[in-house]
Design a protein around this motif. Structure first.
Motif, short mmCIF file in Angstrom:
data_model
loop_
_atom_site.label_atom_id
_atom_site.label_comp_id
_atom_site.label_asym_id
_atom_site.label_seq_id
_atom_site.Cartn_x
_atom_site.Cartn_y
_atom_site.Cartn_z
N ALA A 7 -82.22 -12.23 56.77
CA ALA A 7 -83.03 -12.11 57.99
C ALA A 7 -84.28 -12.97 57.83
O ALA A 7 -84.64 -13.36 56.72
CB ALA A 7 -83.42 -10.65 58.21
N GLY A 8 -84.91 -13.25 58.95
CA GLY A 8 -86.19 -13.95 58.93
C GLY A 8 -87.27 -13.02 59.42
O GLY A 8 -87.02 -12.18 60.30
N LEU A 9 -88.46 -13.14 58.86
CA LEU A 9 -89.59 -12.31 59.27
C LEU A 9 -90.80 -13.22 59.46
O LEU A 9 -91.25 -13.87 58.52
CB LEU A 9 -89.88 -11.25 58.19
CG LEU A 9 -91.06 -10.32 58.43
CD1 LEU A 9 -90.95 -9.60 59.77
CD2 LEU A 9 -91.17 -9.32 57.28
N LEU A 41 -87.22 -20.39 61.06
CA LEU A 41 -86.37 -19.40 60.39
C LEU A 41 -84.92 -19.48 60.88
O LEU A 41 -83.99 -19.42 60.07
CB LEU A 41 -86.95 -18.00 60.59
CG LEU A 41 -88.28 -17.78 59.86
CD1 LEU A 41 -88.98 -16.52 60.37
CD2 LEU A 41 -88.06 -17.73 58.35
N GLU A 42 -84.72 -19.62 62.19
CA GLU A 42 -83.35 -19.72 62.73
C GLU A 42 -82.63 -20.95 62.18
O GLU A 42 -81.51 -20.86 61.68
CB GLU A 42 -83.38 -19.80 64.25
CG GLU A 42 -83.65 -18.49 64.93
CD GLU A 42 -83.68 -18.63 66.44
OE1 GLU A 42 -83.90 -19.75 66.97
OE2 GLU A 42 -83.50 -17.60 67.12
N VAL A 93 -84.68 -11.21 52.95
CA VAL A 93 -85.49 -11.70 54.06
C VAL A 93 -86.29 -12.91 53.61
O VAL A 93 -86.71 -12.99 52.45
CB VAL A 93 -86.45 -10.60 54.59
CG1 VAL A 93 -87.46 -10.19 53.53
CG2 VAL A 93 -87.14 -11.03 55.86
N VAL A 94 -86.44 -13.86 54.51
CA VAL A 94 -87.38 -14.96 54.29
C VAL A 94 -88.59 -14.66 55.16
O VAL A 94 -88.46 -14.49 56.38
CB VAL A 94 -86.77 -16.33 54.65
CG1 VAL A 94 -87.84 -17.43 54.55
CG2 VAL A 94 -85.59 -16.66 53.74
N ILE A 95 -89.75 -14.59 54.52
CA ILE A 95 -91.00 -14.27 55.20
C ILE A 95 -91.79 -15.56 55.40
O ILE A 95 -92.03 -16.29 54.44
CB ILE A 95 -91.82 -13.27 54.38
CG1 ILE A 95 -90.99 -12.01 54.10
CG2 ILE A 95 -93.14 -12.93 55.08
CD1 ILE A 95 -91.52 -11.17 52.95
N ALA A 96 -92.19 -15.80 56.64
CA ALA A 96 -92.99 -16.98 56.97
C ALA A 96 -94.22 -16.55 57.76
O ALA A 96 -94.24 -15.48 58.36
CB ALA A 96 -92.15 -17.98 57.78
N ASN A 129 -95.91 -20.46 51.07
CA ASN A 129 -94.89 -19.81 51.88
C ASN A 129 -93.90 -20.84 52.37
O ASN A 129 -94.24 -22.02 52.41
CB ASN A 129 -95.56 -19.11 53.08
CG ASN A 129 -96.34 -17.91 52.61
OD1 ASN A 129 -95.77 -16.95 52.14
ND2 ASN A 129 -97.65 -17.97 52.72
N PRO A 130 -92.73 -20.43 52.76
CA PRO A 130 -92.19 -19.07 52.86
C PRO A 130 -91.76 -18.50 51.51
O PRO A 130 -91.74 -19.18 50.49
CB PRO A 130 -91.00 -19.23 53.81
CG PRO A 130 -90.62 -20.67 53.77
CD PRO A 130 -91.85 -21.43 53.35
N VAL A 131 -91.38 -17.21 51.57
CA VAL A 131 -90.95 -16.45 50.41
C VAL A 131 -89.67 -15.71 50.77
O VAL A 131 -89.54 -15.18 51.87
CB VAL A 131 -92.04 -15.42 50.01
CG1 VAL A 131 -91.58 -14.53 48.88
CG2 VAL A 131 -93.34 -16.11 49.66
#
Length: 188
Positions: A7-9, A41-42, A93-96, A129-131
């Motif tokens: 998922a992306g956050l 993210l997408e 999750v990838v957090i941006a 980031n991202p992480v």
């Protein structure tokens, strides 16, 4: 082999105090920063993308939005709200952050491709980031995310888990904090 569901956050809840307006609403190259972040993210391979809102109420296409009622307390509460809103099938999750518009989808793909439980993008050898974080660490990340810090306390507490992923070829991590930052970015 089944591919992991990532998922992306996107954290976009702040009011942009030094900028004078919520960063999510700022336009760069004809696109709102919030839309750029969702696209990052997408196109990087994340699905679904969850956006945490707070200071501004924004309609966002292609993403699930979550309102953080505690947004004024800092990034930690937004990270907790976002992690709590991820679907059960998300294995990681990838957090941006919304204020880094020069990071390209290749950085997200590189993090996912690292095959690590915890991966951090580096630029010039520095962690930024991202992480990417695997689900089994969500509870501890959330517990350590207090005030205006996100995943950094978790990453510092567990250096043995962190895989650094060089992302210099995938953009610039410069963030927009002030009107001067925005002016410099737009002048490029």
């Amino acid at each position: 082999m089944k591919s992991a569901k990532v998922a992306g956050l996107l954290l976009a809840a702040g009011r942009g105090a030094r900028l004078g307006r919520p960063k999510a609403l700022v336009e760069y190259a004809g696109e709102r920063l919030i839309d750029r972040g969702v696209r990052l993210l997408e196109e990087g391979g994340c699905h679904p993308v969850v956006v945490v809102l707070g200071a501004a109420t924004v309609s966002v296409n292609g993403a699930v939005t979550v309102r953080n009622p505690d947004w004024a307390s800092g990034m930690g509460s937004s990270l907790r709200a976002g992690l709590g809103a991820l679907p059960d099938e998300a294995e990681s999750v990838v957090i941006a952050l919304v204020d880094q518009p020069l990071i390209r989808p290749g950085a997200v793909r590189a993090l996912i491709g690292a095959g690590a439980e915890v991966a951090v993008a580096t630029y010039g050898g520095r962690r930024r980031n991202p992480v990417l974080i695997a689900r089994r660490h969500f509870a501890e990340v959330a517990e350590r995310a207090v005030g205006d810090v996100g995943a950094r306390p978790f990453l510092k507490a567990h250096p043995e888990l962190v895989t650094e992923v060089p992302c210099d070829a995938h953009g610039d991590p410069a963030d927009i904090d002030t009107p001067e930052d925005l002016h410099l970015l737009q002048a490029q």
